[in-house]
Design a protein around this motif. Structure first.
Motif, PDB file in Angstrom:
ATOM      1  N   PRO A  78      15.809  -1.182  18.683  1.00 21.30           N
ATOM      2  CA  PRO A  78      14.562  -0.645  19.254  1.00 21.30           C
ATOM      3  C   PRO A  78      14.877   0.393  20.329  1.00 21.30           C
ATOM      4  CG  PRO A  78      14.604  -3.059  19.329  1.00 21.30           C
ATOM      5  CD  PRO A  78      15.966  -2.606  18.901  1.00 21.30           C
ATOM      6  N   LEU A  79      13.983   1.349  20.484  1.00 20.19           N
ATOM      7  CA  LEU A  79      14.189   2.430  21.447  1.00 20.19           C
ATOM      8  C   LEU A  79      13.795   2.023  22.869  1.00 20.19           C
ATOM      9  CD1 LEU A  79      15.006   5.427  21.805  1.00 20.19           C
ATOM     10  CD2 LEU A  79      12.619   6.017  21.391  1.00 20.19           C
ATOM     11  N   THR A  80      12.748   1.214  23.001  1.00 15.86           N
ATOM     12  CA  THR A  80      12.200   0.895  24.322  1.00 15.86           C
ATOM     13  C   THR A  80      13.220   0.275  25.281  1.00 15.86           C
ATOM     14  OG1 THR A  80      10.039   0.637  23.285  1.00 15.86           O
ATOM     15  CG2 THR A  80      10.264  -0.203  25.519  1.00 15.86           C
ATOM     16  N   PRO A  81      14.048  -0.697  24.863  1.00 14.21           N
ATOM     17  CA  PRO A  81      15.046  -1.235  25.813  1.00 14.21           C
ATOM     18  C   PRO A  81      16.039  -0.178  26.274  1.00 14.21           C
ATOM     19  CG  PRO A  81      14.773  -2.717  23.952  1.00 14.21           C
ATOM     20  CD  PRO A  81      14.032  -1.451  23.610  1.00 14.21           C
ATOM     21  N   TRP A  82      16.409   0.724  25.394  1.00 11.92           N
ATOM     22  CA  TRP A  82      17.334   1.807  25.751  1.00 11.92           C
ATOM     23  C   TRP A  82      16.690   2.717  26.787  1.00 11.92           C
ATOM     24  CZ3 TRP A  82      17.396   7.204  24.531  1.00 11.92           C
ATOM     25  CH2 TRP A  82      18.638   7.832  24.669  1.00 11.92           C
ATOM     26  N   LEU A  83      15.411   3.065  26.562  1.00 10.88           N
ATOM     27  CA  LEU A  83      14.678   3.907  27.519  1.00 10.88           C
ATOM     28  C   LEU A  83      14.563   3.214  28.875  1.00 10.88           C
ATOM     29  CD1 LEU A  83      11.727   4.977  25.198  1.00 10.88           C
ATOM     30  CD2 LEU A  83      13.659   6.402  25.892  1.00 10.88           C
ATOM     31  N   SER A  84      14.212   1.926  28.831  1.00 11.50           N
ATOM     32  CA  SER A  84      14.035   1.161  30.070  1.00 11.50           C
ATOM     33  C   SER A  84      15.328   1.086  30.867  1.00 11.50           C
ATOM     34  CB  SER A  84      13.535  -0.250  29.756  1.00 11.50           C
ATOM     35  OG  SER A  84      12.292  -0.186  29.111  1.00 11.50           O
ATOM     36  N   ALA A  85      16.443   0.926  30.171  1.00 14.57           N
ATOM     37  CA  ALA A  85      17.737   0.858  30.861  1.00 14.57           C
ATOM     38  C   ALA A  85      18.047   2.184  31.550  1.00 14.57           C
ATOM     39  CB  ALA A  85      18.845   0.506  29.868  1.00 14.57           C
ATOM     40  N   ILE A  86      17.761   3.281  30.888  1.00 10.66           N
ATOM     41  CA  ILE A  86      18.016   4.590  31.494  1.00 10.66           C
ATOM     42  C   ILE A  86      17.133   4.778  32.724  1.00 10.66           C
ATOM     43  CG2 ILE A  86      17.786   7.092  31.174  1.00 10.66           C
ATOM     44  CD1 ILE A  86      18.621   6.652  28.242  1.00 10.66           C
ATOM     45  N   ALA A  87      15.845   4.455  32.600  1.00  6.76           N
ATOM     46  CA  ALA A  87      14.924   4.600  33.737  1.00  6.76           C
ATOM     47  C   ALA A  87      15.366   3.720  34.902  1.00  6.76           C
ATOM     48  CB  ALA A  87      13.499   4.259  33.311  1.00  6.76           C
ATOM     49  N   ARG A  88      15.720   2.474  34.595  1.00  7.16           N
ATOM     50  CA  ARG A  88      16.164   1.544  35.648  1.00  7.16           C
ATOM     51  C   ARG A  88      17.399   2.098  36.349  1.00  7.16           C
ATOM     52  NH1 ARG A  88      16.959  -2.804  32.738  1.00  7.16           N
ATOM     53  NH2 ARG A  88      19.105  -2.228  32.307  1.00  7.16           N
ATOM     54  N   ASN A  89      18.342   2.624  35.581  1.00  6.11           N
ATOM     55  CA  ASN A  89      19.562   3.168  36.176  1.00  6.11           C
ATOM     56  C   ASN A  89      19.288   4.400  37.024  1.00  6.11           C
ATOM     57  OD1 ASN A  89      21.132   1.134  35.098  1.00  6.11           O
ATOM     58  ND2 ASN A  89      21.619   2.282  33.255  1.00  6.11           N
ATOM     59  N   LYS A  90      18.327   5.224  36.624  1.00 10.25           N
ATOM     60  CA  LYS A  90      17.989   6.406  37.419  1.00 10.25           C
ATOM     61  C   LYS A  90      17.364   5.995  38.755  1.00 10.25           C
ATOM     62  CE  LYS A  90      19.776   9.395  34.901  1.00 10.25           C
ATOM     63  NZ  LYS A  90      20.996  10.053  35.399  1.00 10.25           N
ATOM     64  N   VAL A  91      16.528   4.963  38.748  1.00  8.53           N
ATOM     65  CA  VAL A  91      15.938   4.476  40.000  1.00  8.53           C
ATOM     66  C   VAL A  91      17.038   3.884  40.886  1.00  8.53           C
ATOM     67  CG1 VAL A  91      14.364   2.781  41.029  1.00  8.53           C
ATOM     68  CG2 VAL A  91      13.629   4.130  39.046  1.00  8.53           C
ATOM     69  N   ILE A  92      17.947   3.141  40.299  1.00  4.84           N
ATOM     70  CA  ILE A  92      19.067   2.575  41.067  1.00  4.84           C
ATOM     71  C   ILE A  92      19.922   3.701  41.647  1.00  4.84           C
ATOM     72  CG2 ILE A  92      21.229   1.279  40.861  1.00  4.84           C
ATOM     73  CD1 ILE A  92      19.736  -0.554  38.852  1.00  4.84           C
ATOM     74  N   ASP A  93      20.177   4.746  40.849  1.00  9.69           N
ATOM     75  CA  ASP A  93      20.936   5.898  41.353  1.00  9.69           C
ATOM     76  C   ASP A  93      20.234   6.525  42.557  1.00  9.69           C
ATOM     77  OD1 ASP A  93      22.813   5.550  39.361  1.00  9.69           O
ATOM     78  OD2 ASP A  93      22.079   7.208  38.115  1.00  9.69           O
ATOM     79  N   MET A  94      18.913   6.640  42.491  1.00  6.37           N
ATOM     80  CA  MET A  94      18.153   7.209  43.616  1.00  6.37           C
ATOM     81  C   MET A  94      18.321   6.335  44.860  1.00  6.37           C
ATOM     82  SD  MET A  94      14.658   8.524  41.879  1.00  6.37           S
ATOM     83  CE  MET A  94      14.305   9.757  43.125  1.00  6.37           C
ATOM     84  N   MET A  95      18.264   5.035  44.659  1.00  2.00           N
ATOM     85  CA  MET A  95      18.420   4.126  45.793  1.00  2.00           C
ATOM     86  C   MET A  95      19.816   4.259  46.397  1.00  2.00           C
ATOM     87  SD  MET A  95      16.320   0.887  44.161  1.00  2.00           S
ATOM     88  CE  MET A  95      17.344  -0.284  44.969  1.00  2.00           C
ATOM     89  N   ARG A  96      20.810   4.375  45.546  1.00  2.00           N
ATOM     90  CA  ARG A  96      22.187   4.520  46.039  1.00  2.00           C
ATOM     91  C   ARG A  96      22.352   5.808  46.834  1.00  2.00           C
ATOM     92  NH1 ARG A  96      24.735   2.682  40.478  1.00  2.00           N
ATOM     93  NH2 ARG A  96      24.824   0.450  40.865  1.00  2.00           N
ATOM     94  N   ARG A  97      21.755   6.890  46.322  1.00  4.16           N
ATOM     95  CA  ARG A  97      21.860   8.163  47.041  1.00  4.16           C
ATOM     96  C   ARG A  97      21.224   8.067  48.425  1.00  4.16           C
ATOM     97  NH1 ARG A  97      20.673  10.598  41.800  1.00  4.16           N
ATOM     98  NH2 ARG A  97      18.504  10.790  42.408  1.00  4.16           N
ATOM     99  N   ARG A  98      20.277   7.190  48.575  1.00  2.00           N
ATOM    100  CA  ARG A  98      19.599   7.035  49.861  1.00  2.00           C
ATOM    101  C   ARG A  98      20.217   5.914  50.697  1.00  2.00           C
ATOM    102  NH1 ARG A  98      17.136   9.514  46.441  1.00  2.00           N
ATOM    103  NH2 ARG A  98      15.409  10.916  46.678  1.00  2.00           N
ATOM    104  N   GLY A  99      21.308   5.359  50.200  1.00  2.00           N
ATOM    105  CA  GLY A  99      22.019   4.342  50.974  1.00  2.00           C
ATOM    106  C   GLY A  99      21.413   2.954  50.882  1.00  2.00           C
ATOM    107  N   ARG A 100      20.583   2.725  49.894  1.00  2.00           N
ATOM    108  CA  ARG A 100      20.009   1.390  49.722  1.00  2.00           C
ATOM    109  C   ARG A 100      20.806   0.647  48.681  1.00  2.00           C
ATOM    110  NH1 ARG A 100      14.010   3.721  49.440  1.00  2.00           N
ATOM    111  NH2 ARG A 100      13.845   4.230  51.614  1.00  2.00           N
ATOM    112  N   ARG A 101      20.871  -0.658  48.862  1.00  2.00           N
ATOM    113  CA  ARG A 101      21.567  -1.494  47.897  1.00  2.00           C
ATOM    114  C   ARG A 101      20.606  -1.953  46.830  1.00  2.00           C
ATOM    115  NH1 ARG A 101      26.025  -5.828  49.338  1.00  2.00           N
ATOM    116  NH2 ARG A 101      25.491  -6.571  47.308  1.00  2.00           N
ATOM    117  N   ALA A 102      21.039  -1.883  45.609  1.00  2.00           N
ATOM    118  CA  ALA A 102      20.215  -2.363  44.503  1.00  2.00           C
ATOM    119  C   ALA A 102      20.823  -3.636  43.942  1.00  2.00           C
ATOM    120  CB  ALA A 102      20.148  -1.310  43.411  1.00  2.00           C
ATOM    121  N   GLU A 103      20.018  -4.655  43.838  1.00  2.00           N
ATOM    122  CA  GLU A 103      20.457  -5.885  43.211  1.00  2.00           C
ATOM    123  C   GLU A 103      19.641  -6.071  41.954  1.00  2.00           C
ATOM    124  OE1 GLU A 103      20.604  -9.215  45.829  1.00  2.00           O
ATOM    125  OE2 GLU A 103      21.496  -8.042  47.433  1.00  2.00           O
TER     126      GLU A 103
END
Length: 190
Positions: A78-103
């Motif tokens: 299915p495509l949706t889990p792949w899309l969701s993983a990419i979106a989740r990782n992009k949000v985590i990347d944004m948090m990391r760039r701002r110095g926030r920890r993602a769990e």
């Protein structure tokens, strides 16, 4: 959730067609995915304490990542889990760039695809070179904006400061640049 299943089947079919060279199907798919990704990113950013503008940045980065990594999607899945993983990782990347920890709960990774085998390394490199050639065709402002935010991972604030523009102007340049990339890709596919 029969609606989500039907939607995933429709999107998966469109992605298969796009991967087979149907540029119109790809453009329709990206237009259909934007509201879904916007909803995902807004919720994830809200949970992480990020602003609505950062959510929109995550959507744009997710769309670019989908474009650049579309060849890694396993069309038998299915495509949706792949899309969701990419979106989740992009949000985590944004948090990391701002110095926030993602769990993240490790259960969230059950739908993430395994890394492609080494034999596909050459194909990935060719795709990367194609993407860079398309990026080189953009105007200077758009190319610099996408390189700063989406490729180098700079925050909007830092990228805007480094490029000597406002954050709003940078957002517009990224958005227009991504739209131009989609049009260039469609011309390439036709």
């Amino acid at each position: 959730m029969p609606d989500l299943l039907a939607q995933d089947q429709e999107w998966s079919a469109a992605m298969r067609a796009a991967l087979a060279g149907d540029g119109a199907a790809y453009q329709r798919l990206l237009a259909a995915l934007a509201p879904y990704l916007r909803n995902l990113c807004r919720k994830a950013c809200a949970r992480a304490g990020l602003s609505a503008s950062e959510a929109e940045d995550a959507v744009q980065e997710t769309l670019l990542a989908i474009h650049l990594k579309r060849h890694t999607w396993d069309s038998s899945q299915p495509l949706t889990p792949w899309l969701s993983a990419i979106a989740r990782n992009k949000v985590i990347d944004m948090m990391r760039r701002r110095g926030r920890r993602a769990e993240t709960d490790i259960a969230d990774f059950e739908n993430v695809l395994a890394a492609p085998p080494e034999a596909e390394h050459v194909e990935r490199e060719l795709e990367r070179q194609d993407a860079l050639r398309l990026l080189d065709q953009l105007s200077g402002k758009q190319r610099e904006a996408i390189q700063a935010v989406s490729i180098r991972g700079e925050s909007l604030r830092d990228a805007a400061k480094n490029l000597g523009v406002t954050e709003g102007a940078l957002r517009v340049s990224v958005h227009r640049g991504l739209k131009a990339l989609a049009e260039l890709y469609q011309k390439l596919s036709d």
